[in-house]
Design a protein around this motif. Structure first.
Motif, PDB file in Angstrom:
ATOM      1  N   MET A   1       0.858  -1.209   0.000  1.00  8.97           N
ATOM      2  CA  MET A   1       0.000   0.000   0.000  1.00  8.97           C
ATOM      3  C   MET A   1       0.875   1.234   0.000  1.00  8.97           C
ATOM      4  N   THR A 228      -8.882  -5.694  -2.875  1.00  9.87           N
ATOM      5  CA  THR A 228      -9.000  -6.360  -1.582  1.00  9.87           C
ATOM      6  C   THR A 228      -7.859  -5.930  -0.681  1.00  9.87           C
ATOM      7  N   ARG A 229      -8.060  -6.121   0.615  1.00 10.88           N
ATOM      8  CA  ARG A 229      -7.000  -5.884   1.591  1.00 10.88           C
ATOM      9  C   ARG A 229      -7.106  -6.963   2.653  1.00 10.88           C
ATOM     10  N   ASP A 230      -6.009  -7.677   2.862  1.00 10.78           N
ATOM     11  CA  ASP A 230      -5.994  -8.792   3.812  1.00 10.78           C
ATOM     12  C   ASP A 230      -7.105  -9.794   3.492  1.00 10.78           C
ATOM     13  N   LEU A 234     -12.932  -4.464  -0.742  1.00  8.41           N
ATOM     14  CA  LEU A 234     -13.085  -3.047  -0.391  1.00  8.41           C
ATOM     15  C   LEU A 234     -14.379  -2.455  -0.949  1.00  8.41           C
ATOM     16  N   VAL A 271      -6.615   1.005   5.546  1.00  5.82           N
ATOM     17  CA  VAL A 271      -6.316   1.602   4.252  1.00  5.82           C
ATOM     18  C   VAL A 271      -5.958   3.072   4.456  1.00  5.82           C
TER      19      VAL A 271
END
Length: 365
Positions: A1, A228-230, A234, A271
């Protein structure tokens, strides 16, 4: 990120509508009576697309908008929840080049179908005319005039688009122009947003989200709905962000913010994190908690962003909020009113703002 997304105070700017003062059309032979209101043929119109025929529009103040598009093609006052373009169909283009039969949306980009034998590129869709729809359900044709990969993320593409203006009978950029973005582009986003600000998935339709609108801003702030994150999508954060960006507390598509309002956004996934250092745009010591947000609007509210009384919000969406005097969220974030129909964990985003300016004390004469 990217580290720039870790702490990001965000300046919100109310959109300015743009209105046309196009040069008068050149004189033309008087058409036959049966064609007096028919306008140019399809072939004539498509030949004129992407030629920048429209003169610079005159900006007129208006509130923030969801799509970042103009509300209407004429000068008549309209509701902030209207737009000349809300979505486009990907199948059966009205006009296409190089054998393009349809377009396909994937991960924020449009692809030609079938793909050229030499390999697909972002520019393969340039020149395509798609069938779009305005907020009132009327059809509007949209031409893709350019495709520019973002400098910070080559996988994200900005599209330069034009729509056929049936009033001026010319192609023009449907995106609202601002001084800082005089020729705004658009991002392609899957699905459709309605007048209430609600999003619906649609495999065969996309939204062209202009740079100065909330849908596009929230992607640029880090909440791309296809990302996506982890391992978590999103998409919900993006939708909640579109509510937050416009201070749409009731989740009905109405904004409650003003131009140049500075806010600080942070979320549960990290984020964006709460700002702790003073910058030119933000001073954490001056900010205070405003609201927590879910995809359908605010889940709790401490105060309004533009300074209007909370009673006005309660009247706008009766029964949605109830009094709450407890520290519902922790970290000193006290809600004045909150929703009883959602759990505290439903909030995906939170924000701080400076609050309305204080009234100056009366001068003694």
């Amino acid at each position: 990120m990217n580290a720039s997304f870790r702490t990001l105070p965000v300046c919100l700017f109310l959109l300015l509508s743009s209105r046309g003062q196009a040069a008068p059309p050149a004189a033309a032979p008087k058409p036959a009576p049966t064609r007096s209101v028919s306008g140019p043929t399809d072939a004539e119109r498509y030949a004129r697309r992407c030629q920048s025929q429209t003169a610079q529009r005159i900006a007129r103040p208006q509130g923030t908008m969801l799509w970042g598009t103009k509300r209407g093609w004429d000068e008549k006052p309209t509701d902030e929840r209207t737009s000349v373009l809300v979505s486009v169909a990907l199948d059966a283009p009205k006009q296409a080049e190089d054998g393009v039969k349809a377009l396909r949306f994937d991960q924020g980009r449009l692809w030609a179908v079938p793909a050229p034998e030499a390999g697909a590129t972002a520019s393969d869709v340039v020149g395509t005319v798609l069938q779009g729809t305005a907020s009132d359900g009327k059809p509007v044709e949209v031409a893709i005039c350019g495709a520019e990969p973002a400098a910070d993320d080559p996988t994200r593409v900005f599209y330069r688009i034009e729509a056929w203006n049936p009033v001026a009978r010319e192609w023009e950029n449907p995106c609202v122009a601002l001084d800082r973005s005089p020729a705004p582009r658009a991002l392609a986003v899957g699905g459709v947003w309605d007048a209430s600000g609600a999003h619906a998935d649609a495999a065969d339709r996309v939204t062209f989200a202009c740079e100065n609108g909330a849908i596009s801003k929230c992607i640029l702030w880090g909440y791309a709905p296809w990302a996506t994150r982890d391992g978590k999508s999103l998409a919900g954060l993006h939708q909640a962000c579109t509510r937050l960006a416009r201070a749409d507390y009731c989740g009905n598509g109405r904004s409650h913010t003003r131009q140049d309002t500075t806010i600080d956004i942070y979320d549960r996934l990290g984020v964006l994190e709460r700002a702790t250092e003073v910058t030119r745009e933000w001073d954490p010591a001056k900010g205070s908690f405003e609201a927590a947000w879910a995809p359908d609007g605010a889940t709790c509210l401490s105060r309004t962003r533009d300074g209007r009384a909370l009673e006005g919000i309660l009247q706008e969406c009766p029964g949605r909020f109830q009094a709450d005097t407890g520290d519902a969220l922790g970290e000193g974030e006290v809600c004045t009113v909150s929703r009883g129909d959602v759990k505290p964990g439903a909030a995906l985003l939170r924000n701080l703002s400076y609050g309305p300016p204080k009234a100056e004390p009366a001068r003694v004469q």
